[in-house]
Design a protein around this motif. Structure first.
Motif, PDB file in Angstrom:
ATOM      1  N   ALA A  27      46.147   8.074 -53.011  1.00 47.51           N
ATOM      2  CA  ALA A  27      44.889   7.385 -53.319  1.00 47.51           C
ATOM      3  C   ALA A  27      44.516   7.681 -54.762  1.00 47.51           C
ATOM      4  O   ALA A  27      44.892   8.734 -55.304  1.00 47.51           O
ATOM      5  N   SER A  45      36.579   9.252 -53.458  1.00 50.49           N
ATOM      6  CA  SER A  45      37.753   9.188 -52.587  1.00 50.49           C
ATOM      7  C   SER A  45      37.988  10.523 -51.900  1.00 50.49           C
ATOM      8  O   SER A  45      38.248  10.578 -50.692  1.00 50.49           O
ATOM      9  N   TYR A  74      38.097  10.627 -47.922  1.00 52.82           N
ATOM     10  CA  TYR A  74      39.345  10.981 -47.252  1.00 52.82           C
ATOM     11  C   TYR A  74      39.311  12.403 -46.696  1.00 52.82           C
ATOM     12  O   TYR A  74      39.990  12.707 -45.718  1.00 52.82           O
ATOM     13  N   TRP A  88      43.476  17.108 -48.725  1.00 50.19           N
ATOM     14  CA  TRP A  88      44.040  16.868 -50.049  1.00 50.19           C
ATOM     15  C   TRP A  88      45.176  17.856 -50.257  1.00 50.19           C
ATOM     16  O   TRP A  88      45.028  19.046 -49.979  1.00 50.19           O
ATOM     17  N   TYR A 108      47.351  12.934 -49.857  1.00 51.09           N
ATOM     18  CA  TYR A 108      46.642  13.454 -48.689  1.00 51.09           C
ATOM     19  C   TYR A 108      47.570  13.509 -47.491  1.00 51.09           C
ATOM     20  O   TYR A 108      48.511  12.716 -47.386  1.00 51.09           O
ATOM     21  N   THR A 160      47.361  14.158 -43.036  1.00 48.43           N
ATOM     22  CA  THR A 160      46.542  14.296 -41.835  1.00 48.43           C
ATOM     23  C   THR A 160      47.452  14.156 -40.621  1.00 48.43           C
ATOM     24  O   THR A 160      48.668  14.073 -40.762  1.00 48.43           O
TER      25      THR A 160
END
Length: 168
Positions: A122, A128, A132, A138, A152, A154
């Motif tokens: 991103a 952001s 996010y 991050w 990022y 997840t």
């Protein structure tokens, strides 16, 4: 409500690609058009290109991801790299985005590859990172041909937890 499906046939792939071409200036990605187009090749070949249709059946959204990431030359298929998530302008906020995130996370959990991690780049921006950061961690900042990007990571489960908070 948007109905999502894998663009598994030539017609659906074309409809999704045409949506992106019509909206080339509004994709919201920092990459050049050539990079965007080349990043769609693998998702289209590997069933990682999804289209969203509105109630009239018109394609209004697209999601492109790959099983595997550029970091390890796409060897670890338990990691998903999201390349693009696009909605027509009228659908860009609120419920459609949350529904797409939830749908994608559920879809990844159902894949035979056993997806354990979802990653994406991103633009570097305080807003952001705040957004996010609500569902992703991050990892680092990366210098790319298009400039600096944040990376990022997840999990599908964490995305689902995030979207569940907003369901009514």
């Amino acid at each position: 409500m948007i109905r999502w499906s894998v663009a598994a046939n030539e017609r659906d792939k074309e409809l999704g690609a045409r949506l992106l071409c019509r909206n080339a200036e509004e994709l919201g990605v920092p990459y050049s058009w050539v990079t965007v187009m080349s990043s769609l090749i693998y998702p289209m070949e590997d069933n990682g290109f999804m289209i969203g249709r509105d109630d009239s059946g018109r394609v209004v959204a697209a999601l492109a991801y790959t099983l595997g990431t550029m970091e390890d030359s796409y060897a670890d298929r338990s990691r998903v790299e999201v390349h693009l998530l696009f909605f027509e302008r009228r659908l860009r906020r609120g419920r459609p985005l949350l529904q797409a995130m939830s749908m994608a996370a559920e879809h990844w959990l159902e894949l035979a590859a056993g997806v354990r991690e979802v990653v994406f780049f991103a633009p570097v921006a305080k807003e952001s990172r705040r957004l996010y950061g609500k569902f992703a961690q991050w990892q680092y900042m990366s210098e790319q041909p298009c400039g600096q990007l944040d990376f990022y990571a997840t999990t599908p489960e964490r995305v689902l937890e995030f979207t569940e908070r907003f369901r009514t």
